[in-house]
Every structure is written in C-alpha cells, then in structure tokens.
Design a protein around this motif. Structure first.
Motif, PDB file in Angstrom:
ATOM      1  N   VAL A 153       0.706   4.095   1.704  1.00 34.37           N
ATOM      2  CA  VAL A 153       0.027   5.389   1.756  1.00 34.37           C
ATOM      3  C   VAL A 153       0.920   6.360   2.530  1.00 34.37           C
ATOM      4  O   VAL A 153       1.794   5.944   3.290  1.00 34.37           O
ATOM      5  CB  VAL A 153      -1.354   5.300   2.443  1.00 34.37           C
ATOM      6  CG1 VAL A 153      -2.241   4.329   1.720  1.00 34.37           C
ATOM      7  CG2 VAL A 153      -1.211   4.917   3.900  1.00 34.37           C
ATOM      8  N   PRO A 160      -3.514  -6.819  -4.309  1.00 34.54           N
ATOM      9  CA  PRO A 160      -4.462  -5.973  -3.566  1.00 34.54           C
ATOM     10  C   PRO A 160      -5.165  -6.708  -2.429  1.00 34.54           C
ATOM     11  O   PRO A 160      -5.733  -6.069  -1.554  1.00 34.54           O
ATOM     12  CB  PRO A 160      -5.467  -5.541  -4.644  1.00 34.54           C
ATOM     13  CG  PRO A 160      -5.358  -6.555  -5.714  1.00 34.54           C
ATOM     14  CD  PRO A 160      -3.934  -7.027  -5.701  1.00 34.54           C
ATOM     15  N   THR A 172      -4.903   3.770  -1.449  1.00 36.66           N
ATOM     16  CA  THR A 172      -3.783   3.678  -2.385  1.00 36.66           C
ATOM     17  C   THR A 172      -4.287   3.475  -3.805  1.00 36.66           C
ATOM     18  O   THR A 172      -3.719   4.009  -4.760  1.00 36.66           O
ATOM     19  CB  THR A 172      -2.777   2.593  -1.952  1.00 36.66           C
ATOM     20  OG1 THR A 172      -1.651   2.640  -2.817  1.00 36.66           O
ATOM     21  CG2 THR A 172      -3.358   1.205  -1.996  1.00 36.66           C
ATOM     22  N   GLN A 197      -6.742   1.657   3.903  1.00 37.47           N
ATOM     23  CA  GLN A 197      -5.499   2.069   3.252  1.00 37.47           C
ATOM     24  C   GLN A 197      -5.412   1.511   1.835  1.00 37.47           C
ATOM     25  O   GLN A 197      -4.942   2.171   0.922  1.00 37.47           O
ATOM     26  CB  GLN A 197      -4.293   1.605   4.068  1.00 37.47           C
ATOM     27  CG  GLN A 197      -4.102   2.405   5.336  1.00 37.47           C
ATOM     28  CD  GLN A 197      -2.785   2.096   6.012  1.00 37.47           C
ATOM     29  OE1 GLN A 197      -2.158   1.089   5.714  1.00 37.47           O
ATOM     30  NE2 GLN A 197      -2.357   2.952   6.912  1.00 37.47           N
ATOM     31  N   GLN A 198      -5.871   0.278   1.658  1.00 33.01           N
ATOM     32  CA  GLN A 198      -5.833  -0.315   0.325  1.00 33.01           C
ATOM     33  C   GLN A 198      -6.736   0.490  -0.619  1.00 33.01           C
ATOM     34  O   GLN A 198      -6.385   0.741  -1.765  1.00 33.01           O
ATOM     35  CB  GLN A 198      -6.276  -1.775   0.379  1.00 33.01           C
ATOM     36  CG  GLN A 198      -6.161  -2.513  -0.943  1.00 33.01           C
ATOM     37  CD  GLN A 198      -4.719  -2.639  -1.403  1.00 33.01           C
ATOM     38  OE1 GLN A 198      -3.848  -3.078  -0.654  1.00 33.01           O
ATOM     39  NE2 GLN A 198      -4.450  -2.230  -2.623  1.00 33.01           N
ATOM     40  N   ARG A 241       0.778  -1.257   0.000  1.00 34.81           N
ATOM     41  CA  ARG A 241       0.000   0.000   0.000  1.00 34.81           C
ATOM     42  C   ARG A 241       0.800   1.291   0.000  1.00 34.81           C
ATOM     43  O   ARG A 241       0.571   2.162  -0.802  1.00 34.81           O
ATOM     44  CB  ARG A 241      -1.003   0.009   1.148  1.00 34.81           C
ATOM     45  CG  ARG A 241      -1.863  -1.231   1.129  1.00 34.81           C
ATOM     46  CD  ARG A 241      -2.917  -1.205   2.161  1.00 34.81           C
ATOM     47  NE  ARG A 241      -2.566  -1.866   3.389  1.00 34.81           N
ATOM     48  CZ  ARG A 241      -2.585  -3.174   3.544  1.00 34.81           C
ATOM     49  NH1 ARG A 241      -2.959  -3.954   2.558  1.00 34.81           N
ATOM     50  NH2 ARG A 241      -2.251  -3.720   4.678  1.00 34.81           N
TER      51      ARG A 241
END
Lengths: 259, 234, 632
Positions: free
Chosen positions: B88, B161, B144, B140-141, B86
C-alpha cells in the motif's frame, strides 16, 4: 529464582500511537518461548527493543539481572544476545565461512587489526559452527548465491558465534518449505537445550509454534493478552476470538478439522 | 475462457524460473495456484502482468494476446493484480490510495466506488483519511484489494492474501473473496495455506520448481493425498 | 538595524531561485530516486535561453513571455534527456546515475560555450520592476520584492498540485512504489517524463529569473548545484517544504555570513549544515532512507587473495615500469609520473567506494589538501622535500578526520552530496584565502630535493611510493579491518548485530583513503612544482570516479588500469581538441550506459564465461531461483 531474561512493563509509542504497552515476561535458560500475534501487534517492536535497536519509552529489560536498556545493538550483542532477522541479514559479498569468521573476529575484538590475513583467522572455530548447522559443505560458497533455507541456517551459525545466552529469532521459518521448517526448529531446540540458551521467537506458522515452543505468549495491539503452554493458549477463548479464529487454518486436534 | 496462459517461461537474469507454465481460468471462477515458497507462484503472477521483463509464452486475456503489452496496458484491460506483501502507499490516505487505482467503468463488469468497497470492508470506511502506513496488516490487505477493485477489473490475481495475517482476519478475507466472486469476478489466488484455499476455490493447480504438477477440482485434490503431500507437504 | 533588514531582504530574494532549483531536484529525486547532477546545467541553460529570447523580443510581453518560453524549451530538453538517457539507468547504482548526469553537465558546458561564446552576458531588466522602493530609508529593488513573493507562491502551487490533482497523487504514490503504480494501470514512463520535465522547468525558471539580477556566466551550473546540494541535505531530500525552509536558511546565512567572515562566508553555512546533520542526519524535513540500494560494485564473487602466479605478474609489471626511464624521454616520463600519482589517487578512492561502500564525490579534497600540505611545509617552514612528503599528507588526513566524521553519518546519495559539498568548501577556502594559499594564482616553486630533481629519479621515487601505497591498500582489503569494513558495507543491520561499530569503522576507512589521496597530492605538488585550487575542485574528484569506473569498480586492478588509461587519454585529448569536456562527458555517459563494469570487469566476466562450471555444491542457478522468489 533469577531468570535469564526479565522484561518488565516495557512500553513504546510512536507519535501518540502505542505500539507496545506494559509488556512483562520472563524467560529461563534452555527454554523456548514463542511470541505470536497479528501483524502490527508490536512483535517486531518488542524484538527491536530487546536487542537495542529501538529505545523503549518505559520499562526495564534485565539480562541475567543487568539492565540493558540504552545499550546500542552491538553492546547488547557483547552481553550475549544473538539475533536472526525476519529478512535474513548476512554479508553477500563474502563466502559462507568468511561470514562466520568476521563475526568471530568481532567477538574476539580483533576487527581493528590492519595487518594479517583475516581469511585464516578462526578457521576451525568457524568450521565447527558451520558443521553445527549442517553448512560445512558450503563453507567456500559465496553467501550471495545460497538458497533461502541455507541463508537462514547461516544466520543461525552467525547468531551462535558469540556463545549467546539468549537467542532472538524473528520469524525464523518464514519463507521456508515445511520440511525445512521442522528441521530448522528441531536443530534450534536441540542446540538451545544442550547449551542452556534461552530462545525467544516470533512465528506465523501455528504448526511450528505449537510443536516447538515450551510456552507461548500472545500479543495484540501492543498488549499481552495470554500466555501459557501451547495447549492452554490454543484453548484460550480470547485468543481464538482475536487471533486464531475458528481453527480452520492450522492443525487443530480438538476440532479435528485439519487435513 | 477468461484467461489462458500457455508455454510461459520466465527468467531472472541467468536463472530460469518458470518452465512452460500453463493454466486457464473461466469466467466467474475462483482458481487456486498452490505451491511452496519459491515454487514460482509470485513469478507467474508477475509475469502475467508484465512485471518480469524476461518472459516468453502466450497470455490470452478475454481472447486477446496481452503478452507483449506493458504492465499498465494489461491492467487497464481489466486484469487486476494484488501483490504479495500488499505494497500500500503508506504516505497516502485510504481515499488517495483508491484514487491511484481508479480507472474508467468497463461495460459488463461490476463498477466499484469507494463506498462499495467500504461495504465490502467496513473497517476501511472508518479510516478514510488515515495514511496507509498507520494501518494494521489486515487493514492493509483490505486496502490493497480495494485499491485494485477501483480499476473495475474482470479478473483479479491475488498473491498470497493470507500471508502474515491472523487466522481470524484470514477468515474475513475468505468471506470478502466469496463476495467478489458473487459480483462476477474471476479470481486467481496463490496460496501456501491449503486450509484457506479449500474455503474459497473451485479448482486448483499445483506448481513446483517452476512447473505445473497438478490440475483438478478441489475434490480431486482432496482425494489425492499423495500429490498433496509430495508438493505441498503441509 | 535598517541595514540588517535590507540584508535580510536581499537574502530572501536570493532564496527564491535557490528554492526553485532545489525543489525541482527534490521532486525528481522523490519519484525517480535519481540525484540529477545536471540540474545546475538546466539552471544555466534556462538563464542563457532566456537571455537570447528577452534580448530579441522587448517589452513586458517579450520579457515575461521570453522567460516562460525559455523554461518550456529547457524542460523539453530535459524530457528528451530523461527519455534517451535516464530510462536506461533507473536500476543502476546511485553512483552511476550521478556520474551520468554529471557527464551531461560537462557536455552542456561545452555546448553553451559553442553557442553563446565565452563572455559573461548582461540581460535586460524586468519591465515594470526596474526601480526600487524606500524601506526604512534604504532602497530595495522592486524586482527583489517580486522574487521574495514568488517563493511562497510556488511552494503553495506545488502543494496544490501534489494534493489536489490526480496527477499529484500519482506522483506521490510513485515516489514510494513505482512498479505498484504501473500495476494499477498508470503509464509510469510518461509519469516519470512529466515529473522530470516539471523539475527541469523549475530549475530553468530559477536560472531565467536571475538575468535581471546578475550576469549570465559559465560558472553558474556548478556554483548553484553545490548550494542546492547543501540546501537539500539540510532540508531533507525529497521534501519540497524542506527545500523552501533550507533555501531561506542558506540564503540568509550567506547574506549575513558575508558580514562576519567576508572571505570565507561558505564556512558559516557549513557550520550550520554540520549541526543539522548531527541532530537530524536526514535533514530537517527528510525521512531516513528505506533499505539502501546495493552499493556499486557489490559482486557475487567474493574477493580472494592473489595466487602465486598473479603475484609474479604484478611484480613483473612493477619491474617493467621501473625500466621505463632507461629508454623514455623527459616528456613521457613526466606524463608517466603524473599517471602514477593518479593511480594512487584512484586506488584510494576505490578503497573507500568499493571496499567501504562509500562513493565519495569530493575525494579530491584530500588529494588537494595533501598538495597544499606539502606546499605549506616548503613555503612556511622551509622544509625539504623528504619532510614535506611525510608531513604534507597529514593535512589530507586532518581534513578526512574532520569531514569524514560528518560524512559517515550518512549513506548513499546523501553521502555523495555531502562529500561534494565539503570538497567545495575546501576549494572555496583555497580560492578565497589569498593571503595563505595565493588564491587563484596558486603556490609556486615547490621543487624536489636535488637527488630527486631529475625526471628519472622522481619517476622512481613516485613509482616506489605508489607501488607500496597500492599494495598496502590491497592488503587492507584482506585484513580483519577490511573484513569488518566489507561487513558494514554489505549489511549495516547485521554488522551492528555482531558488534561492529559501523560509523567508526567507516570513519577510519575514510581517513585511510583521505591519507593515501593526500600522499598522491603531495607527490603531485613536487612533480608540478606548484599547487592550485583546481587540485581539490569537483572536476578532479570526478576524474577519480571516472578512472575507477572505467577500469572496473570491483577490483583494485580496475582502479589502477582505469587511472592509467583515463589519464593517458585525457592528456592526449587535451592536446588534440578544444571540446574536451564534450568528449569526456559523452564518454562518461557511454561508459555508464554500455560498460558499467569497466575494462577489468569485462575481462573478468569473459574469463568466468570461459572457465568450466564449478563442481561442488548445488547449481548456482537453482540457488538464484530460490533467491529471486524469496526476494519478492
């Protein structure tokens, strides 16, 4: 009866955010307990509290009846708690055997000695531990060039070097090939049952969890929402709603949807 | 073809990781790159966007050879990349994360705004001012992916993912990816989780030890349990 | 009361420049993870260029325009340095980055000398701010008030820049994850260059604004950089508000400290820094570092004890060295003895930085303390050489016990900066406490006992002590203690999880290294017959680092060979040229960029390339593949 590990009402918050609240459970010697839950549910926080890296805000952690909260990680280790990390932590500039030797030197309180050749210390004991995890062939190799699965096995040998009563394994099979996963967990289970070690592990691979754990606990938003045998947890409607979903993503015997 | 990769070889220091890797993605297609951990999936993606310095081979994106371009230039042409784990920006809010990803609109490609991304991932709309570091793994996934969409890509590389997410969240992710497909995006996902790949992909490639071992439709893969067991061993 | 207020205002006005330089350093570190040692050099350049411009163009426009143009010129120089040098070393260990930027500092010192000459320069006053106003019956210069207002203004502007503009958001994003910013379509090369130029601009502004207050001089760069290091250690590296608060704190402590301890006002700042570090090791506004980068010299080849043949070779080398007095003259012997002293110094530093993973930028402190310890024994207790050589290093040991206790609480660049700050404090005490240390005049007439007074005898004495010292240090590497130390260096997480007390282990290593440095220092005192503050100054510390780097950071033999080659070259160079700093600086930069493994590392690589591949186990290549993928 007196459990090996008795955790009661454990809580930790960061700046008002409750990472873990009111977690209580017990673990008996020789049993394997899985802790599952979404990322950010508080699994790592729980683990870090158990081995002393993080100090909880409230609750108690008793190991064989003795409170261990407040002890630094090295003191928790001296009480017989071994640990493996999610991202393996070993000593890359040493050979595989030296990794175990330095652990044994520490266990025998000999690390302050400034004379003598440490490479000769506890050689046989180190070799025995390496043989136990199937790494004896690689004893002379630099740890820095090991394959990932081998690093995980080395970590297990290190974690076993202080004859632990309790083994904490944070995602022990993450990043491993499926065959390696099965081998490592089977090895762990055999050792644990033979030596009466209690094992607590976190894992994302539900196939590993359901196959190897004696019992499963589910953590969500810092709280335990379910616990029981793998079969009970798998059927729990709340767990399905929050974590497991429709069963499309692991081997689910009930729905027969697995590949 | 949207993306054509051929003869891709990559090294990390002395280690040769990818051996003559080749695959292609058609416009609007969802293609899965399957393989075990360490098989070379992430390296393939990182090589395509120029994050692996030692690589040779041809990478044609929309007919142009991009293999000699720096990362930022490849991405600006509409080749979006969502990394594994991810990454981020934890100190930046959701909105600020989108600002970093923002690129000018591109003719003939769906244009994304923060509002449209909040429609795709309603959870994010409820936490626009929240720093990325205070979000759950699933959120968060989403962030991103949304951040990469802000660059208005015509093709997206999605690296694992589903990793580390609750099965429930992974199901939501599959829905979002299918929505992106309907918007006309081409998508390549790398996966270990065959169950997940089956839900969303049109075709699949299998990579093992840095070499392509299989190419075909999902149905063909289904019909070939030997191949599946040999290289994926679920 | 009034006096205190004026003193406080004077402190606040000093804080402005300190804040400008520290915030520039912090911003650069935040994005590039480089502690720019050359920041003091840019501060100095800002002052010199502004001096020239404001000298040439008078009037308000000439003055303020001159300052602005000076800062722009210096930031262009900074941008060039980023493009030519830093871009090549972004992925190098921290130590190398510090050394390379220190090399630039050295070069700038000689360049400034060439252009502006050796005299201190007096700049013009600021038009419109030449007077003073009365405050509670005391006169305060209006220029000071201007500076006091400037600090918060710049702080506010920087905040707006970082939160209100896309560029600022990109910089904050890059602070966390550079590659990811590039993977979102941002040209990070130019982002870096612009950030570096901004940071240098702030440093140059800090320097340029000093010209109406003080003279422009050559010592500006090192004196400000040490203060700036103290500021960022207190405030937290990477935090602009932290830099502001700490700059005010340090300046006020200086302003009032001078009233309490006029001779050694630095000590007050040191005490406060110590308290901050104990309570908050990452500074008031800082955050704990993420996963620390690999320490310099972390090799994939584990160390092995010497084979029989290698032992023979070492014994032969020592015997050969012992034969030197039989045919060498007095000058050669005295130079050789000095080289031997530095061999022990470099070996002790090597032990700390390679085995312990603690790259010290202030190791000369313990070397110098050892020298002063021996001198005190002779001067104040009338001790003979034998006793002074035994007791002198104890002062180095004591210093290492005290400073080391704080230093091992930190790691990486924080550790480097803190060791440097402590060394500078030791230096300023030696420099300012004239009654005890003789200050700049040093302490003279520290001569050996009569039996050792001939160059031959003293050479043999030194050779014996150094050989034993280096041998002991190497033995320690393979002792259980050495294993524990290496374990703590390799993985602090794992070492704590197997019962190793990392801080105590590293503290003991710090003390061991400091003691051996002290032994070397005591020897130097008797070799030279004198002790000076320069023995514990920054250049001596850096000499040690360069020796280790030149020889090869990974092995003890590297430190030994590096010390020999470097010291011999330096002595030769000093006799040949005026521009020794320029050449030395360029050498350091070249070493870091082109030969980061040093002489021995280069030879070792060669040897391994010529050797046939190993037979047992899987191919290392396959393992590397798995590791590279897993690391992603």
């Amino acid at each position: 009866m007196n459990a090996l590990l008795q955790v009661e009402k454990l809580a930790k918050s960061y700046g008002g955010v409750h990472a873990v609240r009111g977690v209580s459970f017990a673990l008996e010697a020789g049993k394997i307990l899985a802790l599952i839950g979404p990322n950010g549910a508080g699994k790592s926080t729980c683990f870090n509290m158990l081995n002393g890296q993080i100090r909880p805000n409230a609750g108690s952690i008793r190991l064989e009846g003795q409170e261990i909260i407040g002890l630094p990680p090295r003191a928790v280790w001296r009480r017989g708690v071994g640990r493996t990390f999610q991202i393996t932590a070993t000593f890359p500039s040493m050979t595989v055997r030296e990794n175990v030797q330095v652990t044994l030197l520490s266990f025998h309180h000999r690390l302050w000695a400034m004379v003598g050749y440490a490479g000769a210390a506890y050689r046989d004991e180190a070799n025995r531990l390496l043989a136990l995890v199937g790494m004896e062939q690689q004893a002379e190799r630099p740890c820095g060039e090991l394959a990932y699965g081998d690093l995980k096995r080395l970590e297990l040998a290190i974690a076993l070097a202080n004859n632990p009563r309790l083994l904490l394994m944070d995602e022990p099979t993450a990043g491993m090939a499926p065959k390696e996963r099965v081998d490592l967990m089977r090895l762990t289970a055999d050792i644990a049952r033979e030596k009466g070690i209690g094992v607590l592990f976190t894992e994302h691979d539900m196939d590993v969890v359901f196959e190897h754990a004696d019992a499963v606990m589910v953590l969500n938003r810092g709280e335990l929402i379910a616990r029981g045998t793998p079969e009970e947890v798998r059927r729990d409607p709340q767990v399905r709603a929050i974590y497991l979903g429709e069963g499309l993503l692991y081997h689910d015997k009930d729905q027969g949807s697995a590949a | 073809m949207k993306l054509e990769v051929s003869g891709l070889n990559s090294h990390y220091g002395p280690a040769h990781i990818l051996f003559d890797v080749g695959f292609e993605v058609g416009a609007g297609e969802v293609v899965a790159l399957l393989g075990r951990n360490g098989a070379g999936k992430s390296t393939t993606f990182r090589s395509i966007v120029g994050l692996v310095s030692q690589r040779t081979g041809q990478i044609r994106f929309e007919g142009e050879d991009v293999s000699r371009l720096p990362t930022y230039d490849i991405v600006r042409r509409g080749l979006g990349y969502v990394p594994e784990d991810r990454r981020v920006f934890t100190e930046l809010t959701v909105e600020e994360n989108f600002v970093v990803g923002r690129q000018p609109a591109r003719p003939g490609v769906a244009t994304w705004t923060p509002e449209r991304i909040y429609e795709l991932f309603p959870n994010l709309g409820e936490m626009r001012k929240r720093p990325g570091g205070q979000m759950s793994g699933g959120e968060q996934q989403m962030l991103t992916i949304g951040r990469t969409l802000m660059g208005n890509p015509s093709l997206v590389l999605l690296d694992e993912p589903s990793e580390g997410l609750a099965p429930k969240i992974v199901e939501q992710m599959a829905d979002a990816i299918l929505t992106m497909k309907r918007e006309g995006l081409s998508i390549v996902i790398s996966e270990q989780n065959l169950h997940f790949a089956k839900l969303i992909s049109d075709r699949a490639y299998i990579i093992e030890k840095g070499r392509m071992r299989f190419s075909g439709t999902m149905a063909e893969l289904e019909a070939n349990p030997e191949i599946r067991d040999a290289y994926l061993a679920v | 009361m009034e006096f205190l207020l004026v003193q406080a205002l004077s402190g606040l006005s000093s804080a402005a420049s300190l804040f400008l330089v520290a915030s520039g350093l912090s911003i650069i570190f935040g994005v590039m993870r480089i502690v720019n040692f050359a920041h003091g050099a840019f501060y100095m350049l800002g002052a010199y260029v502004a001096f020239t411009l404001t000298d040439r163009f008078s009037g308000p426009l000439g003055f303020w325009g001159g300052i602005l143009v000076a800062c722009l010129i210096v930031s262009v120089v900074g941008a060039l340095m980023e493009m030519l040098l830093l871009r090549r070393i972004y992925h190098a260990p921290e130590l190398f980055q510090l050394l390379a930027t220190f090399g630039v500092t050295l070069m700038v010192q000689d360049i400034v000398l060439l252009i502006w000459g050796p005299e201190d320069l007096m700049g013009p006053r600021a038009p419109g701010f030449t007077g003073a106003i009365e405050l509670l019956g005391r006169r305060v210069p209006t220029y000071d008030l201007l500076l006091i207002g400037l600090g918060p203004l710049v702080l506010g502007l920087l905040w707006l820049l970082f939160h209100g503009t896309r560029w600022g958001v990109l910089v904050r994003a890059a602070t966390q994850d550079r590659d990811m910013v590039a993977a979102l379509g941002v040209n990070q090369k130019w982002l870096f260059t612009s950030v570096f130029a901004l940071g240098v601009f702030l440093a140059a502004l800090g320097g340029a604004l000093q010209i109406p207050r003080t003279t422009v001089s050559h010592a500006m760069d090192l004196s400000i950089i040490v203060e700036v290091f103290v500021v960022v250690v207190i405030g937290g590296l990477g935090s602009v508000p932290g830099a502001f608060v700490a700059a005010v704190l340090v300046s006020e402590l200086n302003a009032f400290g001078i009233l309490v301890l006029p001779k050694i006002s630095m000590v007050v700042v040191f005490l406060v820094m110590a308290v901050v570090l104990v309570v908050r090791p990452w500074g008031l506004f800082g955050k704990p570092e993420g996963t620390p980068r690999a320490a310099a010299g972390l090799s994939i080849r584990p160390w092995k004890p010497m084979s029989g043949v290698e032992r023979m070779l070492v014994a032969l080398a020592v015997v050969a060295a012992a034969a030197l007095p039989l045919f060498a003259g007095n000058y050669v012997l005295s130079v050789s003895t000095e080289i031997l002293v530095f061999v022990l110094f470099a070996a002790s530093l090597h032990f700390l930085m390679t085995v312990g993973g603690l790259a010290s930028f202030g190791h000369a402190a313990y070397f110098g303390l050892g020298a002063y310890g021996a001198a005190f024994m002779v001067k104040y207790l009338g001790a003979p050489m034998e006793l002074a050589l035994l007791a002198g290093p104890l002062l180095g040991l004591a210093g290492a016990v005290l400073f080391g206790w704080f230093c091992v609480r930190l790691s990486g660049v924080y550790f480097a900066m803190l060791t440097l700050a402590f060394a500078q404090i030791a230096w300023s005490v030696a420099f300012q406490w004239v009654e005890v240390t003789g200050g700049d005049n040093g302490m003279l007439s520290i001569w050996p006992s009569s039996w050792a007074s001939s160059p031959q005898a003293f050479f043999w004495l030194t050779l014996g002590i150094v050989a034993v010292g280096v041998g002991v240090l190497r033995m320690l590497v393979f002792s259980p203690f050495g294993f524990g130390l290496r374990a703590a260096r390799d993985s602090s997480l794992r070492s704590e999880a197997i019962g190793i007390n990392r801080k105590s282990t590293q503290w003991v290593a710090f003390i061991v290294a400091g003691t051996f440095a002290g032994v070397a220092g005591s020897l130097l005192a008797f070799l030279k017959g004198s002790v000076f503050p320069e023995n514990l100054a920054i250049p001596t510390s850096v000499d040690g680092l360069v020796m280790v780097l030149l020889g090869g950071i990974e092995t003890v033999s590297g430190a030994v060979i590096g010390a020999i080659v470097y010291k011999a070259l330096a002595i030769w160079l000093m006799s040949k040229t005026e521009l020794s700093k320029l050449i030395l600086g360029a050498t350091i930069v070249l070493l870091v960029v082109a030969f980061p493994k040093g002489i021995v590392g280069f030879l070792e690589d060669l040897r391994h390339r010529l050797k046939p591949p190993r037979q047992n186990g899987a191919k290392p290549e396959a393992a590397l593949v798995a590791k590279a993928e897993a690391a992603e």
